[in-house]
Design a protein around this motif. Structure first.
Motif, short mmCIF file in Angstrom:
data_model
loop_
_atom_site.label_atom_id
_atom_site.label_comp_id
_atom_site.label_asym_id
_atom_site.label_seq_id
_atom_site.Cartn_x
_atom_site.Cartn_y
_atom_site.Cartn_z
N CYS A 1 0.79 -1.23 0.00
CA CYS A 1 0.00 0.00 0.00
C CYS A 1 0.82 1.28 0.00
CB CYS A 1 -0.97 0.01 1.19
SG CYS A 1 -0.18 0.00 2.81
N LEU A 2 2.13 1.21 0.22
CA LEU A 2 2.93 2.42 0.34
C LEU A 2 2.94 3.25 -0.94
CD1 LEU A 2 6.11 1.48 2.39
CD2 LEU A 2 4.42 3.22 2.93
N GLY A 3 3.30 2.65 -2.06
CA GLY A 3 3.36 3.38 -3.32
C GLY A 3 2.00 3.85 -3.80
N PRO A 4 0.98 2.97 -3.84
CA PRO A 4 -0.33 3.39 -4.32
C PRO A 4 -0.93 4.57 -3.56
CG PRO A 4 -0.21 1.00 -4.29
CD PRO A 4 1.05 1.50 -3.64
N VAL A 5 -0.73 4.66 -2.24
CA VAL A 5 -1.35 5.76 -1.51
C VAL A 5 -0.72 7.09 -1.91
CG1 VAL A 5 0.15 5.76 0.56
CG2 VAL A 5 -2.25 6.43 0.75
N VAL A 6 0.58 7.10 -2.21
CA VAL A 6 1.23 8.33 -2.67
C VAL A 6 0.71 8.71 -4.04
CG1 VAL A 6 3.43 9.40 -3.26
CG2 VAL A 6 3.29 7.84 -1.32
N SER A 7 0.58 7.73 -4.91
CA SER A 7 0.09 7.99 -6.26
C SER A 7 -1.33 8.53 -6.23
CB SER A 7 0.16 6.70 -7.09
OG SER A 7 -0.18 6.95 -8.42
N VAL A 8 -2.17 7.96 -5.37
CA VAL A 8 -3.57 8.41 -5.26
C VAL A 8 -3.61 9.85 -4.76
CG1 VAL A 8 -5.72 8.11 -3.97
CG2 VAL A 8 -4.56 6.13 -4.92
N ALA A 9 -2.80 10.17 -3.76
CA ALA A 9 -2.87 11.48 -3.12
C ALA A 9 -2.31 12.60 -3.97
CB ALA A 9 -2.12 11.44 -1.79
N THR A 10 -1.51 12.29 -4.99
CA THR A 10 -0.88 13.35 -5.78
C THR A 10 -1.32 13.36 -7.24
OG1 THR A 10 1.04 11.91 -6.19
CG2 THR A 10 1.18 13.42 -4.33
N ALA A 11 -1.89 12.28 -7.74
CA ALA A 11 -2.32 12.24 -9.14
C ALA A 11 -3.50 13.18 -9.34
CB ALA A 11 -2.72 10.82 -9.54
N GLY A 12 -3.45 13.96 -10.41
CA GLY A 12 -4.54 14.87 -10.72
C GLY A 12 -4.45 16.19 -10.00
N VAL A 13 -3.48 16.36 -9.11
CA VAL A 13 -3.31 17.63 -8.40
C VAL A 13 -2.58 18.60 -9.33
CG1 VAL A 13 -2.19 18.74 -6.43
CG2 VAL A 13 -3.28 16.52 -6.15
N ALA A 14 -3.00 19.84 -9.34
CA ALA A 14 -2.37 20.85 -10.19
C ALA A 14 -0.89 20.98 -9.85
CB ALA A 14 -3.07 22.19 -10.00
N PRO A 15 -0.04 21.22 -10.87
CA PRO A 15 1.41 21.30 -10.61
C PRO A 15 1.78 22.29 -9.53
CG PRO A 15 0.99 21.21 -12.97
CD PRO A 15 -0.35 21.32 -12.31
N ARG A 16 1.05 23.39 -9.43
CA ARG A 16 1.39 24.40 -8.42
C ARG A 16 1.10 23.92 -7.00
NH1 ARG A 16 -3.49 25.82 -10.58
NH2 ARG A 16 -5.19 26.18 -9.10
N GLU A 17 0.37 22.80 -6.86
CA GLU A 17 0.00 22.31 -5.53
C GLU A 17 0.58 20.95 -5.20
OE1 GLU A 17 -4.15 24.21 -4.15
OE2 GLU A 17 -4.38 22.67 -5.70
N THR A 18 1.48 20.43 -6.04
CA THR A 18 2.02 19.09 -5.75
C THR A 18 2.85 19.09 -4.48
OG1 THR A 18 3.88 19.56 -7.23
CG2 THR A 18 2.02 18.31 -8.14
N GLY A 19 3.60 20.18 -4.22
CA GLY A 19 4.36 20.25 -2.97
C GLY A 19 3.44 20.27 -1.76
#
Length: 486
Positions: free
Chosen positions: A380-398
């Motif tokens: 579950c480690l990798g998928p949760v990061v991918s879910v939480a950041t995919a589709g987020v605008a570039p200015r808000e990825t940080g």
């Protein structure tokens, strides 16, 4: 080289991945490397029983409390700049901690480490998201990230035990210095100096102060329940003030004329909210379980610090195996399925741990549940990061990256404090091998319950994705990108 087919395939991408991997390993290792060495640290510097806990909490409080600010700084001032600054501070703080002569020196150094980690962790994760935006390269990159994340946490116990017994406790601080230097060199050479993704507007200083103070006070209030009961005026007042500060933060973010620290609409994103709730529960369960298993092995089974560290090796290897499986399954199984399966498998391992016996052994009470729980955690480690950041605008990825890491760290602090209090109550005033065993067993069973709740959140908060069309290689994050915009 950032198109959909060839994203993250150049030599620069490889150096970025290497730098992020070293950073994540170092940050994760520092969360656990001092645990086994605490008795030696207390003897070496003259810590009291209560003061010694601040070797752990000083790092956790500054790390968890400042992560949102670190994510915003990465968006506003540039990921590379914030990453390099965080690494420099982390390395210098580690060096200072190794030379500490008084308890206050070490606590201050641990707090400075937390500040550095709060800057570099979200910057590194945002760099990974931007460098590997889609396709197989993204799946592999997050697989490497999750493996290093898990390996650092698990191997920290091994390294702490070995260093404490054979080199001295100061090396649990010094060990970070060469890793920070290595990551600095990789980032300086391989990470491009791209312009900040967020421009314009005045920084929301008030929001940053409220969020950091509220989060820190919340963690502090729960952590101190080892001294003050949950119903005591001190605890109730602390938690009430923390709640007021966080409520004020939410209001400021909704009404401020400045650029908000955390845009309220970000948490309205179903994937982001679900992934962070999931991550909070996983962090709570994992931190508590590490603590209970380590104490069970040393206090109940009577194992020394070095051998205790060795006993965590199967867990570290199992997490790596789970992370590799997540990469391979990520082309065919939706991330929601991996999150549910990983949480339930880890819960099964912790429920098995809940059967520990004061007359047990490593082979019968530790090895089997360690393998089961670790493979599930790695899934579950990798998928949760991918879910939480995919589709987020570039200015808000940080910001999104900082929020995810913050939810994990805050969950770890709250979970350890809450479950530790429950376990201590079960143990009672007379700490025998039997009562200690009963307290740890209860804590591990409750950790399993938290992971079961995390699986339910993944089922209800994340939408299922359609199977890929025949003959087409799927992008495991494509469906998440679509759902994240809803």
């Amino acid at each position: 080289m950032r198109n959909r087919q060839g994203a993250g395939t150049g030599p620069g991408a490889g150096l970025t991945l290497a730098a992020v991997a070293v950073v994540q390993f170092m940050v994760s290792l520092d969360l656990s490397v001092v645990n086994v060495g605490l008795p030696e640290i207390a003897a070496g510097l003259g810590f009291g029983a209560v003061g010694l806990t601040w070797v752990i909490h000083a790092y956790a409080l500054t790390f968890g409390g400042l992560l949102l600010l670190g994510g915003k700084a990465a968006d506003r001032y540039g990921r590379r700049r914030v990453l390099l600054g965080g690494l420099a501070l982390f390395g210098l703080a580690s060096l200072a901690g190794g030379f500490a002569q008084q308890p206050g020196h070490l606590v201050a150094a641990r707090a400075a480490q937390g500040i550095g980690a709060a800057a570099l962790a979200p910057a590194a994760l945002a760099l990974l998201t931007a460098t590997f935006p889609a396709g197989k390269a993204r799946v592999r990159a997050f697989g490497v990230w999750s493996a290093m994340n898990a390996a650092g946490g698990a191997l920290g116990v091994l390294a702490g035990g070995l260093l404490t017994e054979y080199a001295g406790w100061r090396w649990v601080m010094f060990v970070n210095v060469p890793m920070a230097v290595c990551a600095l060199a990789l980032a300086w050479r391989g990470v491009p100096a791209t312009p900040p993704t967020a421009r314009g507007g005045r920084p929301d200083v008030l929001g940053a102060v409220l969020a950091t103070a509220g989060t820190t006070l919340l963690v502090f209030g729960v952590v101190r329940t080892d001294r003050y009961a949950w119903t005591s005026p001190v605890t109730l007042t602390t938690l009430a003030v923390a709640a007021l500060l966080l409520a004020a933060f939410v209001r400021v973010e909704r009404t401020t004329s400045r650029e908000p620290l955390l845009r309220p609409g970000l948490l309205a994103n179903r994937s982001v909210a679900g992934a962070n709730a999931y991550n909070l529960l996983v962090g709570a369960a994992m931190a508590a379980a590490f603590y209970f298993v380590s104490l069970y092995v040393q206090r109940v089974l009577g194992t020394g610090p070095a051998l205790t560290g060795v006993m965590f090796l199967p867990f570290a290897l199992g997490v790596v195996v789970g992370s590799v499986l997540a990469v391979r399954l990520g082309y065919r199984v939706p991330p929601r399925g991996l999150l549910v399966a990983g949480a339930l498998l880890t819960a099964t391992g912790f429920a098995w741990f809940g059967l520990i016996s004061p007359d047990g052994s490593f082979a019968t009470d530790v090895l089997g549940p360690s393998v089961v729980a670790s493979v599930g955690f790695g899934l579950c480690l990798g998928p949760v990061v991918s879910v939480a950041t995919a589709g987020v605008a570039p200015r808000e990825t940080g910001t999104a990256s900082g929020l995810l890491t913050s939810s994990r760290q805050i969950g770890a602090s709250l979970g350890l404090a809450a479950l530790g209090t429950v376990a201590d109550h079960r143990t009672g005033a007379t700490a025998t091998r039997q009562t200690l065993n009963d307290g740890y067993a209860l804590g591990l069973t409750l950790s399993a319950a938290l992971l079961t709740a995390a699986a339910l959140i993944a089922l209800t908060a994340l939408r299922p994705t359609r199977p890929p069309a025949p003959g087409k290689t799927p992008d495991p994050t494509a469906a998440l990108t679509g759902s994240a915009a809803e």
